[in-house]
Design a protein around this motif. Structure first.
Motif, PDB file in Angstrom:
ATOM      1  N   SER A 205      86.678  59.724  75.203  1.00  0.00           N
ATOM      2  CA  SER A 205      86.472  61.155  75.001  1.00  0.00           C
ATOM      3  C   SER A 205      87.205  61.964  76.065  1.00  0.00           C
ATOM      4  CB  SER A 205      84.980  61.484  75.030  1.00  0.00           C
ATOM      5  OG  SER A 205      84.412  61.116  76.276  1.00  0.00           O
TER       6      SER A 205
ATOM      7  N   ARG B  89      90.817  62.863  75.204  1.00  0.00           N
ATOM      8  CA  ARG B  89      90.992  63.996  74.297  1.00  0.00           C
ATOM      9  C   ARG B  89      90.654  65.310  74.982  1.00  0.00           C
ATOM     10  NH1 ARG B  89      87.070  63.721  70.446  1.00  0.00           N
ATOM     11  NH2 ARG B  89      85.936  62.165  71.639  1.00  0.00           N
ATOM     12  N   ARG B  90      89.844  65.255  76.009  1.00  0.00           N
ATOM     13  CA  ARG B  90      89.338  66.467  76.650  1.00  0.00           C
ATOM     14  C   ARG B  90      90.222  66.850  77.833  1.00  0.00           C
ATOM     15  NH1 ARG B  90      83.307  64.392  75.419  1.00  0.00           N
ATOM     16  NH2 ARG B  90      83.062  65.565  73.479  1.00  0.00           N
TER      17      ARG B  90
ATOM     18  N   ASP C  32      88.419  69.472  72.391  1.00  0.00           N
ATOM     19  CA  ASP C  32      87.145  68.864  72.008  1.00  0.00           C
ATOM     20  C   ASP C  32      85.980  69.281  72.909  1.00  0.00           C
ATOM     21  OD1 ASP C  32      85.641  67.251  70.264  1.00  0.00           O
ATOM     22  OD2 ASP C  32      85.800  65.519  71.596  1.00  0.00           O
TER      23      ASP C  32
END
Length: 199
Positions: A7, A10-11, A142
């Motif tokens: 994650s 993507r962040r 995101d």
């Protein structure tokens, strides 16, 4: 998400210019070229009484302004902070600032803040910039939850938060330290990626 992608991968905030028609949100940094010079524009903003009161800008002299731009470049380079100069689309003059930064990147938790120069206030620019940066953070990086905090006495910022789709969630006691050393209470507003879109 692939098996090797996390994650946090993507962040990440990547430099972008956000076009709001009459206003542009442009990445702060050494490459930003404002009419009359970026460093003088920053030092002038730092001297603004309302900015100094609610959201002190550490750019009171040319060396501090250059250090501010370096911090912005670092934030963009590592993807942890997205600081935008709010500029007039027609002549490029500085109107203010809006910034999004991770407070817990892995969990998708970010915070947003802003300030405007006196000539830009009362025109809905802070609201529009906050909405635009929030959408951008959700769709491109995101972001799961974005928080907005302000001094409990800052009524104008409270109105911006509500108009931008950030409902009031509570009061944070003695959560922010002013430049004079006193701790003040803040209102906490927040918006989830799953909340209905504003505007």
């Amino acid at each position: 998400m692939s098996a090797t992608e996390t994650s946090t991968d993507r962040r990440v905030f990547h430099p972008a210019t956000l076009d709001l028609g009459d206003v542009l949100l442009r990445p702060w940094g050494r490459a930003l070229d404002l009419p009359g010079g970026t460093v003088p524009a920053l030092t002038a903003a730092s001297a603004d009484r309302e900015i100094a009161r609610w959201n002190p800008l550490r750019a009171a002299d040319p060396a501090a302004a250059e250090a501010y731009l370096d911090r912005c470049d670092t934030g963009w380079a590592d993807g942890t902070t997205a600081a935008f100069a709010i500029t007039d689309a027609a002549d490029g003059t500085l109107l203010g600032n809006v910034a999004l930064l991770w407070t817990n990147q892995a969990d998708g938790l970010a915070t947003v803040g802003y300030w405007l120069l006196r000539t830009a206030r009362g025109r809905g620019i802070a609201t529009r910039a906050t909405v635009a940066v929030t959408r951008w953070g959700v769709t491109t990086a995101d972001a799961r939850r974005i928080e907005l905090c302000h001094d409990v006495d800052n009524d104008a910022s409270c109105r911006v938060a509500v108009r931008s789709g950030f409902p009031y969630e509570g009061t944070l006691r003695a959560s922010y330290r002013h430049v004079d050393g006193d701790y003040v209470d803040e209102h906490l507003h927040a918006r989830l990626a799953t909340d209905p879109d504003e505007g």
